[in-house]
Write a protein that holds these residues in place. Structure first.
Motif, PDB file in Angstrom:
ATOM      1  N   SER A  52       0.835  -1.210   0.000  1.00  0.00           N
ATOM      2  CA  SER A  52       0.000   0.000   0.000  1.00  0.00           C
ATOM      3  C   SER A  52       0.869   1.259   0.000  1.00  0.00           C
ATOM      4  N   LYS A  53       1.954   1.243   0.772  1.00  0.00           N
ATOM      5  CA  LYS A  53       2.837   2.407   0.819  1.00  0.00           C
ATOM      6  C   LYS A  53       3.606   2.557  -0.495  1.00  0.00           C
ATOM      7  N   THR A  54       4.029   1.447  -1.049  1.00  0.00           N
ATOM      8  CA  THR A  54       4.753   1.533  -2.325  1.00  0.00           C
ATOM      9  C   THR A  54       3.819   1.979  -3.446  1.00  0.00           C
ATOM     10  N   PHE A  55       2.573   1.522  -3.419  1.00  0.00           N
ATOM     11  CA  PHE A  55       1.629   1.908  -4.464  1.00  0.00           C
ATOM     12  C   PHE A  55       1.324   3.402  -4.410  1.00  0.00           C
ATOM     13  N   GLN A  56       1.283   3.973  -3.220  1.00  0.00           N
ATOM     14  CA  GLN A  56       1.050   5.414  -3.111  1.00  0.00           C
ATOM     15  C   GLN A  56       2.096   6.196  -3.902  1.00  0.00           C
ATOM     16  N   ARG A  57       3.304   5.674  -3.959  1.00  0.00           N
ATOM     17  CA  ARG A  57       4.391   6.349  -4.675  1.00  0.00           C
ATOM     18  C   ARG A  57       4.412   5.999  -6.169  1.00  0.00           C
ATOM     19  N   LEU A  58       3.653   4.983  -6.560  1.00  0.00           N
ATOM     20  CA  LEU A  58       3.638   4.546  -7.956  1.00  0.00           C
ATOM     21  C   LEU A  58       2.288   4.751  -8.634  1.00  0.00           C
ATOM     22  N   ALA A  59       1.301   5.249  -7.910  1.00  0.00           N
ATOM     23  CA  ALA A  59      -0.081   5.289  -8.404  1.00  0.00           C
ATOM     24  C   ALA A  59      -0.267   6.188  -9.621  1.00  0.00           C
ATOM     25  N   ASP A  60       0.636   7.158  -9.813  1.00  0.00           N
ATOM     26  CA  ASP A  60       0.458   8.090 -10.932  1.00  0.00           C
ATOM     27  C   ASP A  60       1.268   7.699 -12.163  1.00  0.00           C
ATOM     28  N   ILE A  61       1.887   6.541 -12.150  1.00  0.00           N
ATOM     29  CA  ILE A  61       2.661   6.134 -13.324  1.00  0.00           C
ATOM     30  C   ILE A  61       1.711   5.728 -14.446  1.00  0.00           C
ATOM     31  N   ALA A  62       2.078   6.041 -15.671  1.00  0.00           N
ATOM     32  CA  ALA A  62       1.229   5.690 -16.815  1.00  0.00           C
ATOM     33  C   ALA A  62       1.233   4.181 -17.020  1.00  0.00           C
ATOM     34  N   PRO A  63       0.080   3.555 -17.199  1.00  0.00           N
ATOM     35  CA  PRO A  63       0.035   2.098 -17.420  1.00  0.00           C
ATOM     36  C   PRO A  63       0.925   1.647 -18.575  1.00  0.00           C
ATOM     37  N   ALA A  64       1.121   2.508 -19.576  1.00  0.00           N
ATOM     38  CA  ALA A  64       1.968   2.145 -20.713  1.00  0.00           C
ATOM     39  C   ALA A  64       3.433   1.994 -20.312  1.00  0.00           C
ATOM     40  N   ASP A  65       3.801   2.564 -19.159  1.00  0.00           N
ATOM     41  CA  ASP A  65       5.178   2.467 -18.680  1.00  0.00           C
ATOM     42  C   ASP A  65       5.401   1.268 -17.772  1.00  0.00           C
ATOM     43  N   VAL A  66       4.390   0.424 -17.650  1.00  0.00           N
ATOM     44  CA  VAL A  66       4.504  -0.810 -16.864  1.00  0.00           C
ATOM     45  C   VAL A  66       4.417  -1.987 -17.821  1.00  0.00           C
ATOM     46  N   ILE A  67       5.453  -2.786 -17.852  1.00  0.00           N
ATOM     47  CA  ILE A  67       5.572  -3.875 -18.827  1.00  0.00           C
ATOM     48  C   ILE A  67       5.444  -5.223 -18.124  1.00  0.00           C
ATOM     49  N   ALA A  68       4.742  -6.150 -18.774  1.00  0.00           N
ATOM     50  CA  ALA A  68       4.645  -7.530 -18.286  1.00  0.00           C
ATOM     51  C   ALA A  68       5.584  -8.394 -19.120  1.00  0.00           C
ATOM     52  N   ALA A  69       6.602  -8.930 -18.497  1.00  0.00           N
ATOM     53  CA  ALA A  69       7.610  -9.717 -19.208  1.00  0.00           C
ATOM     54  C   ALA A  69       7.262 -11.207 -19.140  1.00  0.00           C
ATOM     55  N   PRO A  70       7.131 -11.876 -20.296  1.00  0.00           N
ATOM     56  CA  PRO A  70       6.819 -13.312 -20.297  1.00  0.00           C
ATOM     57  C   PRO A  70       7.941 -14.123 -19.642  1.00  0.00           C
ATOM     58  N   GLU A  71       7.561 -15.088 -18.831  1.00  0.00           N
ATOM     59  CA  GLU A  71       8.552 -15.878 -18.106  1.00  0.00           C
ATOM     60  C   GLU A  71       9.527 -16.595 -19.034  1.00  0.00           C
ATOM     61  N   ASP A  72       9.033 -17.128 -20.161  1.00  0.00           N
ATOM     62  CA  ASP A  72       9.929 -17.836 -21.084  1.00  0.00           C
ATOM     63  C   ASP A  72      10.928 -16.877 -21.727  1.00  0.00           C
ATOM     64  N   ARG A  73      10.506 -15.657 -21.997  1.00  0.00           N
ATOM     65  CA  ARG A  73      11.424 -14.667 -22.571  1.00  0.00           C
ATOM     66  C   ARG A  73      12.490 -14.267 -21.554  1.00  0.00           C
ATOM     67  N   ILE A  74      12.094 -14.184 -20.292  1.00  0.00           N
ATOM     68  CA  ILE A  74      13.062 -13.882 -19.228  1.00  0.00           C
ATOM     69  C   ILE A  74      14.153 -14.946 -19.200  1.00  0.00           C
ATOM     70  N   CYS A  75      13.755 -16.190 -19.409  1.00  0.00           N
ATOM     71  CA  CYS A  75      14.736 -17.285 -19.443  1.00  0.00           C
ATOM     72  C   CYS A  75      15.744 -17.077 -20.567  1.00  0.00           C
ATOM     73  N   ALA A  76      15.266 -16.654 -21.730  1.00  0.00           N
ATOM     74  CA  ALA A  76      16.169 -16.383 -22.851  1.00  0.00           C
ATOM     75  C   ALA A  76      17.135 -15.254 -22.510  1.00  0.00           C
ATOM     76  N   THR A  77      16.656 -14.245 -21.807  1.00  0.00           N
ATOM     77  CA  THR A  77      17.514 -13.132 -21.387  1.00  0.00           C
ATOM     78  C   THR A  77      18.551 -13.600 -20.377  1.00  0.00           C
ATOM     79  N   MET A  78      18.146 -14.442 -19.432  1.00  0.00           N
ATOM     80  CA  MET A  78      19.092 -14.976 -18.452  1.00  0.00           C
ATOM     81  C   MET A  78      20.222 -15.740 -19.138  1.00  0.00           C
ATOM     82  N   LEU A  79      19.868 -16.564 -20.127  1.00  0.00           N
ATOM     83  CA  LEU A  79      20.885 -17.335 -20.843  1.00  0.00           C
ATOM     84  C   LEU A  79      21.797 -16.428 -21.653  1.00  0.00           C
ATOM     85  N   GLU A  80      21.214 -15.395 -22.270  1.00  0.00           N
ATOM     86  CA  GLU A  80      22.032 -14.460 -23.046  1.00  0.00           C
ATOM     87  C   GLU A  80      23.049 -13.750 -22.150  1.00  0.00           C
TER      88      GLU A  80
END
Length: 412
Positions: free
Chosen positions: A241-269
């Motif tokens: 709740s305290k962290t959200f108060q500081r993030l509540a005004d961020i534009a939804p377009a600036d929040v990215i959902a990273a696919p877990e399988d793609r994260i794995c490819a990044t880890m290997l790279e």
């Protein structure tokens, strides 16, 4: 200078009695790939291989300054927060009781005990974290201890903001763009509050745990009905709740959902190209570069690699998921005629770059056709289109199950 920036800089200065500032490294590989000046803030190189000890240090420092007689600190964690608290309990010479789920891997329990030594006690309670958390809070109240939240605490947020203070000092200026992982929101809210509007922010959540996106949509923190625990350092069901108060005004377009399988490819790279070991949450910021490639061209960008506590027993799973994401490995159920030579016919269909990674009869009977689980690994994704054409032309039916998570859990 704002009050928050002043406090964050004081926290960062005080930390130098415990550990050095983590490196801010220009990465030539990523800079060339994305045509930008890309730096990595290496939080995976703290003494506990994550940024979590920053918040633990600052919260404990303030409690002990106000109440020097305080001697018991309690937390609940299955990973990096536990190790940060353990390290700081030993540093401050106080007792810590750390609650962890019964299902916590032995490697994480061992490392927590190593960092804390005789200063801490680890208690394994509950199969799920909610049970562990409830037990820890009940014990803390009964024993009169101080509970250390992993993220939803102003002193913890202030401590995590020391990452931003170091970035500004090391770079000699503010970056144009900063990419941050988000779990409970302690790091993201601290760094964003420190820089304010002077820096463009991109916040990255794992696709299986988008608690910030859900909170932005609802206008308040909400609990996700289901969370994929693969990105265990950031897979949080509800943002603080305290962290959200500081993030509540961020534009939804600036929040990215990273696919877990793609994260794995990044880890290997990062492991294969740079020799950098990152845990899944630690790779989130680097993974999101592909999503903001057009925005960051020609700019100075900082990616916070938040942790490197990776258990190499997970490497086969990471490699498997990375290959599937890259499209060079697929699984399918093949209906193979039950006649002599049928298997040889199938093998002749394979291309010169197609390797069998799995072959298992799923059904053996007197029927005319049998079902076979096939895993094929090839050199480039387009090879599969040609392979499937040849299979169909041979009259052999098949079903691609690569992305069927239910079947994958049982068969792959």
């Amino acid at each position: 200078m704002s009050d928050f920036r002043t406090k964050s800089r004081r926290a960062e200065a005080a930390m130098r009695e415990v550990f050095e500032a983590t490196p801010l490294q220009l990465n030539a590989h990523l800079s060339q790939r994305f045509q930008a000046e890309i730096y990595l803030k290496r939080e995976d190189l703290t003494p506990v291989r994550s940024y979590k000890l920053r918040g633990a240090f600052n919260a404990m420092r303030k409690v002990l300054a106000a109440e020097p007689a305080r001697s018991l600190f309690v937390c609940a964690s299955a990973g990096n927060h536990a190790q940060g608290v353990a390290y700081m309990c030993k540093h401050f010479g106080v007792k810590g009781v750390i609650f962890m789920p019964v299902t916590t891997p032995q490697q994480k329990i061992f490392k927590t005990k190593v960092f804390g030594g005789d200063a801490i006690e680890v208690r394994l309670v509950g199969d799920y974290f909610d049970d562990t958390l409830a037990a820890s809070q009940a014990f803390c109240t009964e024993a009169g201890g101080t509970f250390l939240s992993p993220f939803d605490d102003e002193d913890v947020i202030e401590g995590q903001a020391s990452v931003a203070a170091e970035i500004e000092t090391q770079l000699g200026r503010t970056p144009d763009h900063i990419i941050l992982p988000v779990g409970g929101g302690g790091l993201a809210s601290g760094v964003r509050s420190f820089f304010g509007d002077a820096v463009q922010n991109t916040l990255v959540e794992p696709a299986g745990g988008t608690s910030l996106k859900a909170a932005l949509a609802a206008g308040q923190p909400v609990k996700l009905p289901k969370v994929d625990g693969f990105v265990d350092g950031a897979a949080v069901a509800q943002i603080g709740s305290k962290t959200f108060q500081r993030l509540a005004d961020i534009a939804p377009a600036d929040v990215i959902a990273a696919p877990e399988d793609r994260i794995c490819a990044t880890m290997l790279e990062m492991l294969n190209v740079e020799g950098i070991v990152l845990e899944p949450a630690g790779a989130l910021a680097v993974d999101a570069l592909v999503d903001v490639a057009a925005q960051i061209k020609g700019k100075t960008v900082v990616c916070v690699t938040s942790g490197g506590n990776f258990d190499f027993e997970r490497l086969p799973e990471v490699k498997e998921r990375a290959l599937r994401y890259s499209g060079v490995k697929k699984y399918f159920i093949l209906r193979l005629p039950q006649r002599p030579g049928a298997l040889k016919d199938f093998l002749n269909i394979l291309g010169p770059e197609d390797d069998i990674a799995r072959f298992e009869y799923l059904k053996k009977s007197a029927r005319n056709f049998g079902s076979v689980l096939i895993g094929i690994e090839t050199s480039k994704p387009e090879n599969f289109a040609l392979l499937f054409e040849r299979i169909a032309a041979a009259g052999m039916g098949f079903q691609d199950i690569t992305n069927d998570e239910a079947l994958a859990q049982f068969l792959i």
